[in-house]
Every structure is written in structure tokens, then in C-alpha cells.
Design a protein around this motif. Structure first.
Motif, PDB file in Angstrom:
ATOM      1  N   THR A 153     -31.065  28.024  76.120  1.00 60.50           N
ATOM      2  CA  THR A 153     -29.710  27.499  75.931  1.00 60.50           C
ATOM      3  C   THR A 153     -28.736  28.627  75.618  1.00 60.50           C
ATOM      4  OG1 THR A 153     -30.563  25.389  75.151  1.00 60.50           O
ATOM      5  CG2 THR A 153     -28.297  25.918  74.566  1.00 60.50           C
ATOM      6  N   HIS A 154     -27.626  28.600  76.313  1.00 59.59           N
ATOM      7  CA  HIS A 154     -26.553  29.562  76.077  1.00 59.59           C
ATOM      8  C   HIS A 154     -25.263  28.782  75.836  1.00 59.59           C
ATOM      9  CE1 HIS A 154     -28.945  32.993  77.574  1.00 59.59           C
ATOM     10  NE2 HIS A 154     -29.413  32.144  78.478  1.00 59.59           N
ATOM     11  N   GLY A 155     -24.221  29.520  75.458  1.00 68.45           N
ATOM     12  CA  GLY A 155     -22.896  28.928  75.385  1.00 68.45           C
ATOM     13  C   GLY A 155     -22.068  29.495  76.516  1.00 68.45           C
ATOM     14  N   LEU A 206     -17.689  34.382  77.217  1.00 70.20           N
ATOM     15  CA  LEU A 206     -18.652  34.876  76.236  1.00 70.20           C
ATOM     16  C   LEU A 206     -19.697  33.796  75.949  1.00 70.20           C
ATOM     17  CD1 LEU A 206     -16.255  36.463  73.574  1.00 70.20           C
ATOM     18  CD2 LEU A 206     -17.203  37.549  75.593  1.00 70.20           C
ATOM     19  N   CYS A 207     -20.902  34.254  75.651  1.00 68.46           N
ATOM     20  CA  CYS A 207     -21.952  33.321  75.241  1.00 68.46           C
ATOM     21  C   CYS A 207     -21.695  32.943  73.782  1.00 68.46           C
ATOM     22  CB  CYS A 207     -23.321  33.956  75.400  1.00 68.46           C
ATOM     23  SG  CYS A 207     -24.660  32.865  74.900  1.00 68.46           S
ATOM     24  N   LEU A 208     -21.697  31.648  73.486  1.00 67.23           N
ATOM     25  CA  LEU A 208     -21.394  31.189  72.130  1.00 67.23           C
ATOM     26  C   LEU A 208     -22.620  30.633  71.408  1.00 67.23           C
ATOM     27  CD1 LEU A 208     -17.972  29.407  72.747  1.00 67.23           C
ATOM     28  CD2 LEU A 208     -18.381  31.732  71.987  1.00 67.23           C
ATOM     29  N   GLU A 209     -23.809  30.973  71.921  1.00 68.23           N
ATOM     30  CA  GLU A 209     -25.030  30.453  71.313  1.00 68.23           C
ATOM     31  C   GLU A 209     -25.999  31.615  71.184  1.00 68.23           C
ATOM     32  OE1 GLU A 209     -25.604  26.811  70.965  1.00 68.23           O
ATOM     33  OE2 GLU A 209     -27.128  27.621  69.642  1.00 68.23           O
ATOM     34  N   TYR A 210     -26.503  31.863  69.977  1.00 63.30           N
ATOM     35  CA  TYR A 210     -27.417  32.993  69.835  1.00 63.30           C
ATOM     36  C   TYR A 210     -28.655  32.751  70.698  1.00 63.30           C
ATOM     37  CZ  TYR A 210     -30.292  36.688  68.177  1.00 63.30           C
ATOM     38  OH  TYR A 210     -31.094  37.798  68.152  1.00 63.30           O
ATOM     39  N   CYS A 211     -28.920  33.679  71.621  1.00 64.90           N
ATOM     40  CA  CYS A 211     -29.946  33.433  72.634  1.00 64.90           C
ATOM     41  C   CYS A 211     -30.916  34.595  72.780  1.00 64.90           C
ATOM     42  CB  CYS A 211     -29.277  33.150  73.975  1.00 64.90           C
ATOM     43  SG  CYS A 211     -28.139  34.454  74.477  1.00 64.90           S
ATOM     44  N   GLY A 212     -30.830  35.568  71.885  1.00 67.78           N
ATOM     45  CA  GLY A 212     -31.743  36.692  71.980  1.00 67.78           C
ATOM     46  C   GLY A 212     -31.069  37.980  71.551  1.00 67.78           C
ATOM     47  N   ALA A 217     -29.834  40.561  73.002  1.00 64.30           N
ATOM     48  CA  ALA A 217     -28.624  41.062  73.664  1.00 64.30           C
ATOM     49  C   ALA A 217     -27.553  39.979  73.807  1.00 64.30           C
ATOM     50  CB  ALA A 217     -28.973  41.649  75.026  1.00 64.30           C
ATOM     51  N   HIS A 218     -27.643  38.963  72.948  1.00 65.02           N
ATOM     52  CA  HIS A 218     -26.659  37.863  72.984  1.00 65.02           C
ATOM     53  C   HIS A 218     -25.216  38.377  72.965  1.00 65.02           C
ATOM     54  CE1 HIS A 218     -24.189  34.583  71.456  1.00 65.02           C
ATOM     55  NE2 HIS A 218     -23.964  35.295  70.389  1.00 65.02           N
ATOM     56  N   HIS A 219     -24.970  39.357  72.085  1.00 64.17           N
ATOM     57  CA  HIS A 219     -23.600  39.869  71.920  1.00 64.17           C
ATOM     58  C   HIS A 219     -23.084  40.585  73.162  1.00 64.17           C
ATOM     59  CE1 HIS A 219     -26.306  43.167  71.015  1.00 64.17           C
ATOM     60  NE2 HIS A 219     -25.302  43.995  71.223  1.00 64.17           N
ATOM     61  N   MET A 220     -23.992  40.913  74.087  1.00 61.18           N
ATOM     62  CA  MET A 220     -23.554  41.617  75.295  1.00 61.18           C
ATOM     63  C   MET A 220     -23.416  40.668  76.483  1.00 61.18           C
ATOM     64  SD  MET A 220     -25.978  44.904  74.807  1.00 61.18           S
ATOM     65  CE  MET A 220     -25.597  45.736  76.339  1.00 61.18           C
ATOM     66  N   MET A 221     -23.654  39.395  76.210  1.00 63.27           N
ATOM     67  CA  MET A 221     -23.659  38.412  77.297  1.00 63.27           C
ATOM     68  C   MET A 221     -22.235  37.953  77.577  1.00 63.27           C
ATOM     69  SD  MET A 221     -26.048  35.079  77.623  1.00 63.27           S
ATOM     70  CE  MET A 221     -25.671  33.832  78.850  1.00 63.27           C
ATOM     71  N   MET A 222     -21.635  38.534  78.589  1.00 63.69           N
ATOM     72  CA  MET A 222     -20.254  38.182  78.918  1.00 63.69           C
ATOM     73  C   MET A 222     -19.968  38.470  80.369  1.00 63.69           C
ATOM     74  SD  MET A 222     -18.358  41.291  76.897  1.00 63.69           S
ATOM     75  CE  MET A 222     -19.223  41.100  75.340  1.00 63.69           C
TER      76      MET A 222
END
Ligand code: CUA
Length: 173
Positions: free
Chosen positions: A115-117, A154-160, A162-167
Motif C-alpha cells: 500500500t502506498h499513498g 508524493l507517497c503519503l503512506e510509509y512503505c519502506g 525509500a518511502h521519502h524518495m517516492m515521488m
């Protein structure tokens, strides 16, 4: 606007709470007969409890009457551009990333793995729309681009890790 109201309301309640605590701490030094006071406040507590239940019922019914919020919302008769979005660790795949001002886009969002945001930010980095990207499920939301520029996703769900780089980005001309 709502954030400002919430902020002031919070501040008000913090001050109120501090005053009550201060008053209790101050008056706890005094000695007196507590029986009638206890009786009075037990009664007040009952009234307060009933009022609270009634208030919460009204608020709950008022705010949740439109559940489930699964109705796609967009202006009837407006032509929409369907866009397929697939999230994955750690990025987004969109089959279209360039739009024009005034376009109404129907984002159909799903994910390949966890699951991602899917949060869309306008050029001023204000969140203008978001939904969850869920495995084996497609969430739909509509967004009308009302200003030109680069929109961030931006991804709004902690998913791993590299979550903060998911854009990713979308460009509106
Ligand atoms: Cu994907 Cu956080």
C-alpha cells in the motif's frame, strides 16, 4: 482557515485546562467539608456525561451520514481524462503526465506491491488531492488542474526504507 480555527480552539482549551489545574492546585490547600461538594459535582458530572453523549451523537450523525465516501465526485457533464496510476516500491507509473489548465483528470490508482499513498501537490506545494494506492484495488479520484506549473506526486503512506524518495511530477501548461 480550518487549521487556524483548530489552532485557536486548541489554544483556548489548553489555557482553560491550565486555569482549571491551577485553580485545583490552589484551592486544594484549603480545608473544608467535602461531602456536599462531592454530591454537587457528581450531579454535574451526570449532566455533563449526558450532554457529551448527545453532542457526540449529533456530531457523529452529521459528519458520517455520507459514508461510505466511495462516490466519485466531479461536475456532471465535464469531460474527464482517465489516467492510470500504478505505484510501486519506490515510484509511480503514470500513463500520462502532461496536462492543460482546466483539464479534469480521473486518476485510477492501484499498486504493484504494498500500500502506498498518492498525494498530488500543486506548484505551491499545497495538497490538492490524494487517495490510497491499494493492492488489487483501484481507487478513483478527480482533480481539475486550475493553475499551470509542476505538480508533485508524493507517497503519503510509509512503505519502506525509500518511502521519502517516492515521488514523481506532472506538468500542467
Ligand atoms: Cu510508497 Cu511510501
Amino acid at each position: 482557515m480550518i487549521q487556524l480555527i483548530v489552532w485557536y480552539a486548541t489554544l483556548l482549551f489548553i489555557i482553560l485546562l491550565a486555569v482549571v489545574f491551577g485553580w485545583v492546585a490552589f484551592s486544594s490547600k484549603k480545608k473544608q467539608d467535602y461531602a456536599p461538594i462531592i454530591k454537587r459535582w457528581y450531579k454535574a458530572r451526570s449532566i455533563y456525561g449526558v450532554l457529551l453523549v448527545v453532542l457526540m451523537l449529533v456530531v457523529t450523525i452529521y459528519t458520517l451520514r455520507e459514508l461510505p465516501f466511495n462516490e466519485p465526485s466531479h461536475v456532471e457533464g465535464v469531460e474527464v481524462i482517465p489516467v492510470h496510476v500504478e505505484a510501486f516500491q519506490f515510484g509511480f507509473e503514470l500513463n500520462m503526465t502532461e496536462f492543460s489548465v482546466g483539464d479534469t483528470v480521473e486518476f485510477n490508482v492501484t499498486t504493484k506491491d504494498v500500500t502506498h499513498g498518492f498525494g498530488v501537490y500543486d506548484p505551491d506545494m499545497v495538497l490538492v488531492g490524494q487517495t490510497q494506492a491499494m493492492p488489487e484495488y483501484t481507487n478513483t479520484f478527480y482533480l481539475t488542474f486550475d493553475q499551470p506549473g509542476t505538480y508533485q506526486v508524493l507517497c503519503l503512506e510509509y512503505c519502506g526504507l525509500a518511502h521519502h524518495m517516492m515521488m514523481t511530477e506532472m506538468v500542467v501548461k
